[in-house]
Design a protein around this motif. Structure first.
Motif, PDB file in Angstrom:
ATOM      1  N   CYS A 283       0.846  -1.191   0.000  1.00  7.60           N
ATOM      2  CA  CYS A 283       0.000   0.000   0.000  1.00  7.60           C
ATOM      3  C   CYS A 283       0.878   1.236   0.000  1.00  7.60           C
ATOM      4  CB  CYS A 283      -0.793   0.029   1.292  1.00  7.60           C
ATOM      5  SG  CYS A 283      -2.464  -0.353   1.025  1.00  7.60           S
ATOM      6  N   SER A 284       0.482   2.227  -0.799  1.00  7.51           N
ATOM      7  CA  SER A 284       1.296   3.445  -0.873  1.00  7.51           C
ATOM      8  C   SER A 284       1.237   4.235   0.438  1.00  7.51           C
ATOM      9  CB  SER A 284       0.800   4.335  -2.013  1.00  7.51           C
ATOM     10  OG  SER A 284       0.720   3.593  -3.193  1.00  7.51           O
ATOM     11  N   HIS A 285       0.046   4.350   1.001  1.00 16.95           N
ATOM     12  CA  HIS A 285      -0.119   5.228   2.155  1.00 16.95           C
ATOM     13  C   HIS A 285      -0.712   4.464   3.353  1.00 16.95           C
ATOM     14  CE1 HIS A 285       0.729   8.411  -0.679  1.00 16.95           C
ATOM     15  NE2 HIS A 285      -0.308   8.072  -1.415  1.00 16.95           N
ATOM     16  N   GLY A 286       0.069   4.313   4.392  1.00 14.97           N
ATOM     17  CA  GLY A 286      -0.389   3.607   5.589  1.00 14.97           C
ATOM     18  C   GLY A 286      -1.076   4.567   6.537  1.00 14.97           C
ATOM     19  N   VAL A 287      -2.348   4.853   6.269  1.00 16.95           N
ATOM     20  CA  VAL A 287      -3.114   5.739   7.164  1.00 16.95           C
ATOM     21  C   VAL A 287      -3.304   5.026   8.506  1.00 16.95           C
ATOM     22  CG1 VAL A 287      -5.360   6.869   7.494  1.00 16.95           C
ATOM     23  CG2 VAL A 287      -4.237   6.955   5.253  1.00 16.95           C
ATOM     24  N   LEU A 288      -3.683   3.766   8.455  1.00 15.65           N
ATOM     25  CA  LEU A 288      -3.748   2.881   9.628  1.00 15.65           C
ATOM     26  C   LEU A 288      -4.417   3.532  10.840  1.00 15.65           C
ATOM     27  CD1 LEU A 288      -0.176   1.344   9.170  1.00 15.65           C
ATOM     28  CD2 LEU A 288      -2.343   0.183   8.720  1.00 15.65           C
ATOM     29  N   SER A 289      -5.659   3.944  10.681  1.00 12.99           N
ATOM     30  CA  SER A 289      -6.374   4.554  11.814  1.00 12.99           C
ATOM     31  C   SER A 289      -6.835   3.501  12.816  1.00 12.99           C
ATOM     32  CB  SER A 289      -7.631   5.301  11.374  1.00 12.99           C
ATOM     33  OG  SER A 289      -7.619   5.682  10.073  1.00 12.99           O
ATOM     34  N   GLY A 290      -7.070   3.977  14.021  1.00  5.60           N
ATOM     35  CA  GLY A 290      -7.665   3.157  15.088  1.00  5.60           C
ATOM     36  C   GLY A 290      -6.972   1.824  15.259  1.00  5.60           C
ATOM     37  N   ALA A 291      -7.779   0.758  15.173  1.00  4.72           N
ATOM     38  CA  ALA A 291      -7.257  -0.587  15.452  1.00  4.72           C
ATOM     39  C   ALA A 291      -6.734  -1.279  14.185  1.00  4.72           C
ATOM     40  CB  ALA A 291      -8.358  -1.431  16.072  1.00  4.72           C
ATOM     41  N   ALA A 292      -6.373  -0.490  13.172  1.00  2.00           N
ATOM     42  CA  ALA A 292      -5.979  -1.095  11.887  1.00  2.00           C
ATOM     43  C   ALA A 292      -4.806  -2.067  12.042  1.00  2.00           C
ATOM     44  CB  ALA A 292      -5.630  -0.006  10.884  1.00  2.00           C
ATOM     45  N   GLU A 293      -3.819  -1.663  12.816  1.00  2.88           N
ATOM     46  CA  GLU A 293      -2.636  -2.537  12.927  1.00  2.88           C
ATOM     47  C   GLU A 293      -3.017  -3.880  13.556  1.00  2.88           C
ATOM     48  OE1 GLU A 293       0.688  -1.167  15.283  1.00  2.88           O
ATOM     49  OE2 GLU A 293       1.841  -2.948  14.731  1.00  2.88           O
ATOM     50  N   ALA A 294      -3.832  -3.829  14.619  1.00  6.40           N
ATOM     51  CA  ALA A 294      -4.257  -5.074  15.275  1.00  6.40           C
ATOM     52  C   ALA A 294      -5.067  -5.924  14.298  1.00  6.40           C
ATOM     53  CB  ALA A 294      -5.089  -4.746  16.516  1.00  6.40           C
ATOM     54  N   ARG A 295      -5.885  -5.259  13.503  1.00  2.00           N
ATOM     55  CA  ARG A 295      -6.712  -5.972  12.525  1.00  2.00           C
ATOM     56  C   ARG A 295      -5.839  -6.690  11.494  1.00  2.00           C
ATOM     57  NH1 ARG A 295     -11.818  -2.935   9.866  1.00  2.00           N
ATOM     58  NH2 ARG A 295     -12.967  -4.779   9.281  1.00  2.00           N
ATOM     59  N   VAL A 296      -4.817  -5.981  11.027  1.00  2.00           N
ATOM     60  CA  VAL A 296      -3.899  -6.584  10.048  1.00  2.00           C
ATOM     61  C   VAL A 296      -3.161  -7.758  10.688  1.00  2.00           C
ATOM     62  CG1 VAL A 296      -1.772  -6.168   8.718  1.00  2.00           C
ATOM     63  CG2 VAL A 296      -3.644  -4.504   8.649  1.00  2.00           C
ATOM     64  N   ASN A 297      -2.693  -7.555  11.926  1.00  2.00           N
ATOM     65  CA  ASN A 297      -1.945  -8.623  12.602  1.00  2.00           C
ATOM     66  C   ASN A 297      -2.799  -9.876  12.803  1.00  2.00           C
ATOM     67  OD1 ASN A 297       0.321  -7.072  12.672  1.00  2.00           O
ATOM     68  ND2 ASN A 297       0.024  -6.341  14.779  1.00  2.00           N
ATOM     69  N   ALA A 298      -4.113  -9.657  12.992  1.00  2.00           N
ATOM     70  CA  ALA A 298      -5.005 -10.801  13.246  1.00  2.00           C
ATOM     71  C   ALA A 298      -5.535 -11.411  11.950  1.00  2.00           C
ATOM     72  CB  ALA A 298      -6.176 -10.338  14.116  1.00  2.00           C
ATOM     73  N   SER A 299      -5.192 -10.827  10.816  1.00  2.00           N
ATOM     74  CA  SER A 299      -5.772 -11.277   9.540  1.00  2.00           C
ATOM     75  C   SER A 299      -4.960 -12.418   8.924  1.00  2.00           C
ATOM     76  CB  SER A 299      -5.798 -10.106   8.549  1.00  2.00           C
ATOM     77  OG  SER A 299      -4.497  -9.876   8.061  1.00  2.00           O
ATOM     78  N   VAL A 300      -5.430 -12.899   7.785  1.00  2.00           N
ATOM     79  CA  VAL A 300      -4.697 -13.973   7.088  1.00  2.00           C
ATOM     80  C   VAL A 300      -3.558 -13.415   6.238  1.00  2.00           C
ATOM     81  CG1 VAL A 300      -6.659 -15.561   7.015  1.00  2.00           C
ATOM     82  CG2 VAL A 300      -6.313 -13.959   5.116  1.00  2.00           C
ATOM     83  N   LEU A 301      -3.427 -12.096   6.186  1.00  2.00           N
ATOM     84  CA  LEU A 301      -2.312 -11.503   5.430  1.00  2.00           C
ATOM     85  C   LEU A 301      -0.993 -11.973   6.030  1.00  2.00           C
ATOM     86  CD1 LEU A 301      -3.491  -7.792   5.106  1.00  2.00           C
ATOM     87  CD2 LEU A 301      -2.929  -9.290   3.177  1.00  2.00           C
ATOM     88  N   THR A 302      -0.029 -12.334   5.176  1.00  2.00           N
ATOM     89  CA  THR A 302       1.272 -12.696   5.751  1.00  2.00           C
ATOM     90  C   THR A 302       2.094 -11.443   6.040  1.00  2.00           C
ATOM     91  OG1 THR A 302       2.071 -13.080   3.515  1.00  2.00           O
ATOM     92  CG2 THR A 302       1.487 -15.017   4.776  1.00  2.00           C
ATOM     93  N   GLU A 303       1.851 -10.395   5.243  1.00  2.00           N
ATOM     94  CA  GLU A 303       2.607  -9.155   5.462  1.00  2.00           C
ATOM     95  C   GLU A 303       1.860  -7.992   4.808  1.00  2.00           C
ATOM     96  OE1 GLU A 303       7.258  -8.014   5.371  1.00  2.00           O
ATOM     97  OE2 GLU A 303       6.482  -8.625   3.432  1.00  2.00           O
ATOM     98  N   LEU A 304       1.977  -6.817   5.408  1.00  2.00           N
ATOM     99  CA  LEU A 304       1.477  -5.585   4.777  1.00  2.00           C
ATOM    100  C   LEU A 304       2.666  -4.636   4.689  1.00  2.00           C
ATOM    101  CD1 LEU A 304      -0.535  -3.388   3.829  1.00  2.00           C
ATOM    102  CD2 LEU A 304      -1.010  -2.920   6.233  1.00  2.00           C
ATOM    103  N   VAL A 305       2.985  -4.225   3.474  1.00  2.00           N
ATOM    104  CA  VAL A 305       4.106  -3.305   3.280  1.00  2.00           C
ATOM    105  C   VAL A 305       3.540  -1.934   2.928  1.00  2.00           C
ATOM    106  CG1 VAL A 305       6.218  -2.882   1.974  1.00  2.00           C
ATOM    107  CG2 VAL A 305       5.500  -5.234   2.439  1.00  2.00           C
ATOM    108  N   VAL A 306       3.924  -0.918   3.694  1.00  2.00           N
ATOM    109  CA  VAL A 306       3.469   0.454   3.406  1.00  2.00           C
ATOM    110  C   VAL A 306       4.702   1.326   3.213  1.00  2.00           C
ATOM    111  CG1 VAL A 306       1.297   0.290   4.700  1.00  2.00           C
ATOM    112  CG2 VAL A 306       3.357   1.080   5.879  1.00  2.00           C
ATOM    113  N   THR A 307       4.559   2.406   2.463  1.00  2.00           N
ATOM    114  CA  THR A 307       5.700   3.305   2.321  1.00  2.00           C
ATOM    115  C   THR A 307       5.736   4.243   3.537  1.00  2.00           C
ATOM    116  OG1 THR A 307       4.729   5.241   1.247  1.00  2.00           O
ATOM    117  CG2 THR A 307       5.233   3.335  -0.168  1.00  2.00           C
ATOM    118  N   ASP A 308       6.803   5.028   3.610  1.00  2.00           N
ATOM    119  CA  ASP A 308       6.915   5.968   4.737  1.00  2.00           C
ATOM    120  C   ASP A 308       6.364   7.357   4.363  1.00  2.00           C
ATOM    121  OD1 ASP A 308       8.955   6.463   2.943  1.00  2.00           O
ATOM    122  OD2 ASP A 308      10.579   6.489   4.420  1.00  2.00           O
ATOM    123  N   SER A 309       5.343   7.381   3.487  1.00  2.00           N
ATOM    124  CA  SER A 309       4.727   8.678   3.146  1.00  2.00           C
ATOM    125  C   SER A 309       4.033   9.280   4.363  1.00  2.00           C
ATOM    126  CB  SER A 309       3.722   8.512   2.000  1.00  2.00           C
ATOM    127  OG  SER A 309       2.616   7.729   2.415  1.00  2.00           O
TER     128      SER A 309
END
Ligand code: R5P
Length: 310
Positions: free
Chosen positions: A245-271
Protein backbone atom coordinates in the motif's frame (compact mmCIF):
# COMPACT_ATOMS: atom_id res chain seq x y z
CA UNK A 1 17.64 24.82 -3.67
CA UNK A 2 16.27 24.88 -0.13
CA UNK A 3 14.37 22.15 1.72
CA UNK A 4 11.97 23.13 4.47
CA UNK A 5 10.31 20.52 6.66
CA UNK A 6 7.11 21.04 8.62
CA UNK A 7 6.35 18.56 11.39
CA UNK A 8 4.19 15.76 9.96
CA UNK A 9 6.99 13.50 8.73
CA UNK A 10 10.41 14.68 9.89
CA UNK A 11 12.15 11.29 9.40
CA UNK A 12 11.16 11.27 5.72
CA UNK A 13 12.19 14.93 5.29
CA UNK A 14 15.60 14.15 6.83
CA UNK A 15 16.03 11.10 4.59
CA UNK A 16 15.20 13.21 1.50
CA UNK A 17 17.69 15.83 2.69
CA UNK A 18 20.33 13.10 3.13
CA UNK A 19 19.70 11.83 -0.40
CA UNK A 20 20.11 15.35 -1.77
CA UNK A 21 23.09 16.05 0.50
CA UNK A 22 21.36 19.32 1.35
CA UNK A 23 20.65 20.27 4.97
CA UNK A 24 17.12 21.13 5.97
CA UNK A 25 16.61 24.89 6.16
CA UNK A 26 16.72 26.19 9.71
CA UNK A 27 13.17 27.01 10.67
CA UNK A 28 10.79 26.75 13.54
CA UNK A 29 7.28 25.44 12.94
CA UNK A 30 5.60 25.60 16.30
CA UNK A 31 2.41 26.33 18.22
CA UNK A 32 1.33 29.22 20.35
CA UNK A 33 -0.35 28.39 23.66
CA UNK A 34 -3.75 28.41 21.94
CA UNK A 35 -2.46 25.92 19.31
CA UNK A 36 -2.27 28.46 16.48
CA UNK A 37 0.58 27.56 14.13
CA UNK A 38 3.57 29.89 13.88
CA UNK A 39 6.44 29.58 11.40
CA UNK A 40 9.76 31.35 11.42
CA UNK A 41 12.30 30.65 8.66
CA UNK A 42 15.72 31.33 10.11
CA UNK A 43 17.70 31.52 6.85
CA UNK A 44 17.55 33.83 3.87
CA UNK A 45 15.38 32.30 1.12
CA UNK A 46 15.13 35.35 -1.18
CA UNK A 47 15.27 34.17 -4.78
CA UNK A 48 15.54 30.49 -3.77
CA UNK A 49 13.82 27.42 -5.21
CA UNK A 50 12.18 26.08 -2.03
CA UNK A 51 10.61 22.65 -1.43
CA UNK A 52 8.31 22.39 1.62
CA UNK A 53 7.95 18.78 2.75
CA UNK A 54 4.72 17.99 4.55
CA UNK A 55 2.26 15.09 4.34
CA UNK A 56 -1.28 16.18 5.17
CA UNK A 57 -1.91 13.05 7.20
CA UNK A 58 -3.53 12.77 10.66
CA UNK A 59 -4.04 15.25 12.30
CA UNK A 60 -4.95 16.33 8.79
CA UNK A 61 -6.22 19.83 9.47
CA UNK A 62 -3.28 20.77 11.70
CA UNK A 63 -0.77 19.43 9.20
CA UNK A 64 -2.51 21.22 6.35
CA UNK A 65 -2.38 24.50 8.28
CA UNK A 66 1.35 24.01 8.92
CA UNK A 67 1.89 23.53 5.18
CA UNK A 68 -0.14 26.63 4.29
CA UNK A 69 1.58 28.82 6.84
CA UNK A 70 5.03 27.61 5.74
CA UNK A 71 4.14 28.54 2.17
CA UNK A 72 2.91 31.95 3.28
CA UNK A 73 6.10 32.60 5.25
CA UNK A 74 8.23 31.65 2.23
CA UNK A 75 6.18 33.77 -0.14
CA UNK A 76 6.54 36.80 2.09
CA UNK A 77 10.28 36.07 2.34
CA UNK A 78 10.53 36.38 -1.47
CA UNK A 79 11.30 32.75 -2.33
CA UNK A 80 11.51 32.52 -6.12
CA UNK A 81 9.51 29.29 -6.44
CA UNK A 82 7.74 27.21 -3.82
CA UNK A 83 6.99 23.52 -4.36
CA UNK A 84 4.62 21.85 -1.90
CA UNK A 85 6.02 18.34 -1.48
CA UNK A 86 3.05 16.35 -0.16
CA UNK A 87 3.96 12.64 -0.09
CA UNK A 88 0.45 11.86 1.25
CA UNK A 89 -2.29 14.23 0.12
CA UNK A 90 -5.07 14.09 2.71
CA UNK A 91 -8.70 14.68 1.69
CA UNK A 92 -7.95 12.93 -1.63
CA UNK A 93 -10.78 10.45 -1.14
CA UNK A 94 -13.29 13.31 -1.19
CA UNK A 95 -12.77 13.81 -4.89
CA UNK A 96 -16.40 13.79 -6.05
CA UNK A 97 -19.87 14.39 -4.66
CA UNK A 98 -21.07 11.08 -3.20
CA UNK A 99 -24.55 12.56 -2.88
CA UNK A 100 -26.44 15.82 -3.11
CA UNK A 101 -25.29 18.72 -0.91
CA UNK A 102 -21.85 17.20 -0.20
CA UNK A 103 -18.45 18.85 -0.77
CA UNK A 104 -15.56 18.02 -3.08
CA UNK A 105 -12.99 18.62 -0.38
CA UNK A 106 -9.99 17.48 -2.45
CA UNK A 107 -10.66 20.37 -4.84
CA UNK A 108 -11.13 22.84 -1.98
CA UNK A 109 -7.80 21.77 -0.43
CA UNK A 110 -6.07 22.08 -3.82
CA UNK A 111 -7.47 25.61 -4.13
CA UNK A 112 -6.28 26.56 -0.64
CA UNK A 113 -2.74 25.30 -1.27
CA UNK A 114 -2.58 27.28 -4.51
CA UNK A 115 -4.03 30.40 -2.90
CA UNK A 116 -1.44 30.18 -0.10
CA UNK A 117 1.23 30.66 -2.78
CA UNK A 118 2.50 27.25 -3.90
CA UNK A 119 3.90 27.37 -7.44
CA UNK A 120 3.87 23.63 -7.93
CA UNK A 121 3.05 20.38 -6.16
CA UNK A 122 4.94 17.11 -5.87
CA UNK A 123 2.95 14.20 -4.49
CA UNK A 124 2.60 10.43 -4.79
CA UNK A 125 -0.15 7.99 -5.71
CA UNK A 126 -3.07 10.36 -5.56
CA UNK A 127 -6.25 8.44 -4.81
CA UNK A 128 -7.41 9.30 -8.33
CA UNK A 129 -5.03 10.57 -11.01
CA UNK A 130 -7.56 13.23 -12.02
CA UNK A 131 -6.91 15.08 -8.75
CA UNK A 132 -3.84 16.50 -10.53
CA UNK A 133 -6.34 18.55 -12.51
CA UNK A 134 -7.75 20.06 -9.29
CA UNK A 135 -4.54 22.11 -9.08
CA UNK A 136 -4.12 24.95 -11.56
CA UNK A 137 -0.36 24.77 -11.03
CA UNK A 138 2.05 22.06 -12.27
CA UNK A 139 1.56 18.87 -10.27
CA UNK A 140 3.81 15.83 -10.41
CA UNK A 141 2.22 12.62 -9.15
CA UNK A 142 4.91 10.01 -8.43
CA UNK A 143 4.18 6.28 -8.23
CA UNK A 144 5.39 3.94 -5.52
CA UNK A 145 5.00 0.97 -7.91
CA UNK A 146 8.70 0.84 -8.97
CA UNK A 147 9.82 0.83 -5.31
CA UNK A 148 7.28 -1.88 -4.52
CA UNK A 149 8.21 -3.96 -7.57
CA UNK A 150 11.90 -3.87 -6.61
CA UNK A 151 11.02 -5.04 -3.09
CA UNK A 152 8.78 -7.83 -4.40
CA UNK A 153 11.44 -9.00 -6.84
CA UNK A 154 14.07 -9.03 -4.08
CA UNK A 155 11.90 -11.04 -1.68
CA UNK A 156 9.53 -13.13 -3.76
CA UNK A 157 11.32 -13.92 -7.01
CA UNK A 158 10.58 -17.43 -8.27
CA UNK A 159 7.15 -17.62 -6.61
CA UNK A 160 3.96 -18.02 -8.60
CA UNK A 161 2.99 -14.36 -8.24
CA UNK A 162 -0.41 -12.85 -8.99
CA UNK A 163 -1.27 -9.16 -8.51
CA UNK A 164 -4.72 -8.48 -7.11
CA UNK A 165 -6.73 -5.28 -7.07
CA UNK A 166 -8.94 -5.17 -3.95
CA UNK A 167 -11.63 -3.31 -5.87
CA UNK A 168 -12.61 -2.51 -9.42
CA UNK A 169 -11.34 1.07 -9.07
CA UNK A 170 -7.77 -0.11 -8.44
CA UNK A 171 -7.30 -2.15 -11.61
CA UNK A 172 -5.07 0.38 -13.40
CA UNK A 173 -2.74 0.54 -10.40
CA UNK A 174 -2.64 -3.26 -10.13
CA UNK A 175 -1.95 -3.66 -13.85
CA UNK A 176 0.93 -1.22 -13.65
CA UNK A 177 2.53 -3.25 -10.83
CA UNK A 178 1.89 -6.53 -12.68
CA UNK A 179 3.70 -5.13 -15.75
CA UNK A 180 6.74 -4.39 -13.61
CA UNK A 181 6.68 -7.97 -12.32
CA UNK A 182 7.31 -9.53 -15.72
CA UNK A 183 3.62 -9.31 -16.62
CA UNK A 184 2.39 -11.30 -13.64
CA UNK A 185 -1.27 -12.37 -13.96
CA UNK A 186 -3.97 -10.13 -12.54
CA UNK A 187 -7.08 -10.79 -10.44
CA UNK A 188 -9.77 -8.42 -9.20
CA UNK A 189 -11.92 -8.51 -6.09
CA UNK A 190 -15.42 -7.43 -7.02
CA UNK A 191 -17.40 -6.38 -3.94
CA UNK A 192 -21.16 -6.32 -4.27
CA UNK A 193 -24.08 -5.70 -1.99
CA UNK A 194 -27.04 -7.18 -3.85
CA UNK A 195 -29.62 -5.33 -1.74
CA UNK A 196 -29.50 -2.73 1.01
CA UNK A 197 -29.07 -4.40 4.39
CA UNK A 198 -27.61 -7.59 2.91
CA UNK A 199 -23.99 -8.42 3.62
CA UNK A 200 -21.34 -7.75 1.00
CA UNK A 201 -20.43 -10.59 -1.36
CA UNK A 202 -16.90 -10.85 -2.70
CA UNK A 203 -16.43 -12.34 -6.14
CA UNK A 204 -12.90 -13.00 -7.30
CA UNK A 205 -12.33 -12.43 -10.99
CA UNK A 206 -9.29 -14.54 -11.90
CA UNK A 207 -7.90 -17.97 -11.04
CA UNK A 208 -5.98 -17.41 -7.80
CA UNK A 209 -5.55 -21.02 -6.69
CA UNK A 210 -1.97 -21.87 -5.71
CA UNK A 211 -0.74 -18.32 -6.31
CA UNK A 212 1.19 -16.00 -4.02
CA UNK A 213 -1.31 -13.12 -4.22
CA UNK A 214 -0.12 -9.54 -3.89
CA UNK A 215 -2.89 -7.08 -3.11
CA UNK A 216 -2.09 -3.51 -4.05
CA UNK A 217 -3.96 -0.40 -2.91
CA UNK A 218 -3.27 3.30 -2.56
CA UNK A 219 -4.50 3.64 1.03
CA UNK A 220 -4.89 1.31 3.97
CA UNK A 221 -7.03 3.07 6.53
CA UNK A 222 -9.08 0.78 8.81
CA UNK A 223 -7.54 -2.24 7.04
CA UNK A 224 -11.01 -3.63 6.29
CA UNK A 225 -10.66 -3.63 2.50
CA UNK A 226 -7.36 -5.54 2.51
CA UNK A 227 -8.16 -7.98 5.34
CA UNK A 228 -11.52 -8.94 3.80
CA UNK A 229 -10.01 -9.29 0.33
CA UNK A 230 -7.21 -11.46 1.73
CA UNK A 231 -9.74 -13.76 3.43
CA UNK A 232 -11.71 -14.09 0.19
CA UNK A 233 -8.53 -14.94 -1.74
CA UNK A 234 -7.53 -17.62 0.79
CA UNK A 235 -11.06 -19.08 0.52
CA UNK A 236 -10.48 -19.40 -3.22
CA UNK A 237 -7.28 -21.39 -2.67
CA UNK A 238 -4.52 -18.74 -2.80
CA UNK A 239 -1.22 -20.10 -1.44
CA UNK A 240 -0.71 -16.93 0.60
CA UNK A 241 -1.64 -13.26 0.46
CA UNK A 242 0.47 -10.18 1.11
CA UNK A 243 -0.35 -6.54 0.51
CA UNK A 244 1.48 -3.42 -0.67
CA UNK A 245 0.00 0.00 0.00
CA UNK A 246 1.30 3.45 -0.87
CA UNK A 247 -0.12 5.23 2.15
CA UNK A 248 -0.39 3.61 5.59
CA UNK A 249 -3.11 5.74 7.16
CA UNK A 250 -3.75 2.88 9.63
CA UNK A 251 -6.37 4.55 11.81
CA UNK A 252 -7.66 3.16 15.09
CA UNK A 253 -7.26 -0.59 15.45
CA UNK A 254 -5.98 -1.09 11.89
CA UNK A 255 -2.64 -2.54 12.93
CA UNK A 256 -4.26 -5.07 15.28
CA UNK A 257 -6.71 -5.97 12.53
CA UNK A 258 -3.90 -6.58 10.05
CA UNK A 259 -1.95 -8.62 12.60
CA UNK A 260 -5.01 -10.80 13.25
CA UNK A 261 -5.77 -11.28 9.54
CA UNK A 262 -4.70 -13.97 7.09
CA UNK A 263 -2.31 -11.50 5.43
CA UNK A 264 1.27 -12.70 5.75
CA UNK A 265 2.61 -9.15 5.46
CA UNK A 266 1.48 -5.58 4.78
CA UNK A 267 4.11 -3.30 3.28
CA UNK A 268 3.47 0.45 3.41
CA UNK A 269 5.70 3.31 2.32
CA UNK A 270 6.92 5.97 4.74
CA UNK A 271 4.73 8.68 3.15
CA UNK A 272 2.99 8.89 6.54
CA UNK A 273 4.96 8.92 9.76
CA UNK A 274 3.96 6.42 12.38
CA UNK A 275 5.66 5.78 15.70
CA UNK A 276 7.04 2.29 16.35
CA UNK A 277 4.96 -0.66 15.24
CA UNK A 278 4.23 -3.34 17.81
CA UNK A 279 6.69 -6.24 18.21
CA UNK A 280 5.97 -9.01 15.71
CA UNK A 281 3.81 -6.67 13.63
CA UNK A 282 2.98 -7.86 10.13
CA UNK A 283 3.50 -4.30 8.88
CA UNK A 284 6.79 -3.34 7.25
CA UNK A 285 7.85 0.06 5.95
CA UNK A 286 9.47 0.79 2.62
CA UNK A 287 11.14 4.15 2.07
CA UNK A 288 10.30 6.45 -0.80
CA UNK A 289 12.92 9.03 0.23
CA UNK A 290 15.31 8.35 -2.70
CA UNK A 291 12.45 8.60 -5.19
CA UNK A 292 11.30 11.95 -3.75
CA UNK A 293 14.91 13.14 -3.48
CA UNK A 294 15.51 12.33 -7.14
CA UNK A 295 12.25 14.00 -8.22
CA UNK A 296 13.15 17.15 -6.27
CA UNK A 297 16.61 17.14 -7.81
CA UNK A 298 15.10 16.89 -11.30
CA UNK A 299 12.53 19.63 -10.67
CA UNK A 300 15.25 21.96 -9.41
CA UNK A 301 17.37 20.97 -12.39
CA UNK A 302 14.45 21.51 -14.82
CA UNK A 303 14.89 17.95 -16.12
CA UNK A 304 12.38 15.18 -16.73
CA UNK A 305 10.52 13.68 -13.75
CA UNK A 306 8.50 11.19 -15.79
CA UNK A 307 11.66 9.48 -17.04
CA UNK A 308 12.15 8.32 -13.43
CA UNK A 309 9.48 5.73 -14.26
CA UNK A 310 10.74 4.51 -17.64
C1 R5P B 1 -10.70 3.14 -1.53
O1 R5P B 1 -11.14 3.46 -2.63
C2 R5P B 1 -9.21 3.13 -1.26
O2 R5P B 1 -8.49 2.83 -2.42
C3 R5P B 1 -8.88 2.14 -0.16
O3 R5P B 1 -9.24 0.84 -0.60
C4 R5P B 1 -9.62 2.45 1.12
O4 R5P B 1 -9.46 3.79 1.47
C5 R5P B 1 -9.09 1.57 2.23
O5 R5P B 1 -9.80 1.83 3.39
P1 R5P B 1 -9.91 0.76 4.55
O6 R5P B 1 -8.53 0.30 4.89
O7 R5P B 1 -10.58 1.52 5.68
O8 R5P B 1 -10.78 -0.37 4.06
Amino acid sequence: MKLLAANSNLPLARAIADYLETPLTKASVRRFADEEVFVEVNENVRGEDVFVIQSTSFPTNDNLMELLICIDALKRASAKRITAVIPYFGYARQDRKPGPRTPISAKLVANIITTAGADRVLTMDLHAGQIQGFFDIPTDNLWAAPVMAADIQARHAGKKLMVVSPDVGGVVRARSLAKRLDNAPLAIVDKRREAAGESEVMNIIGEVEGHCCILIDDIVDSGGTLCNAAAALMDQGAANVLAYCSHGVLSGAAEARVNASVLTELVVTDSIYREGLTDGSKIRRLTIAPMFGEAIHRIADESSVSSLFD
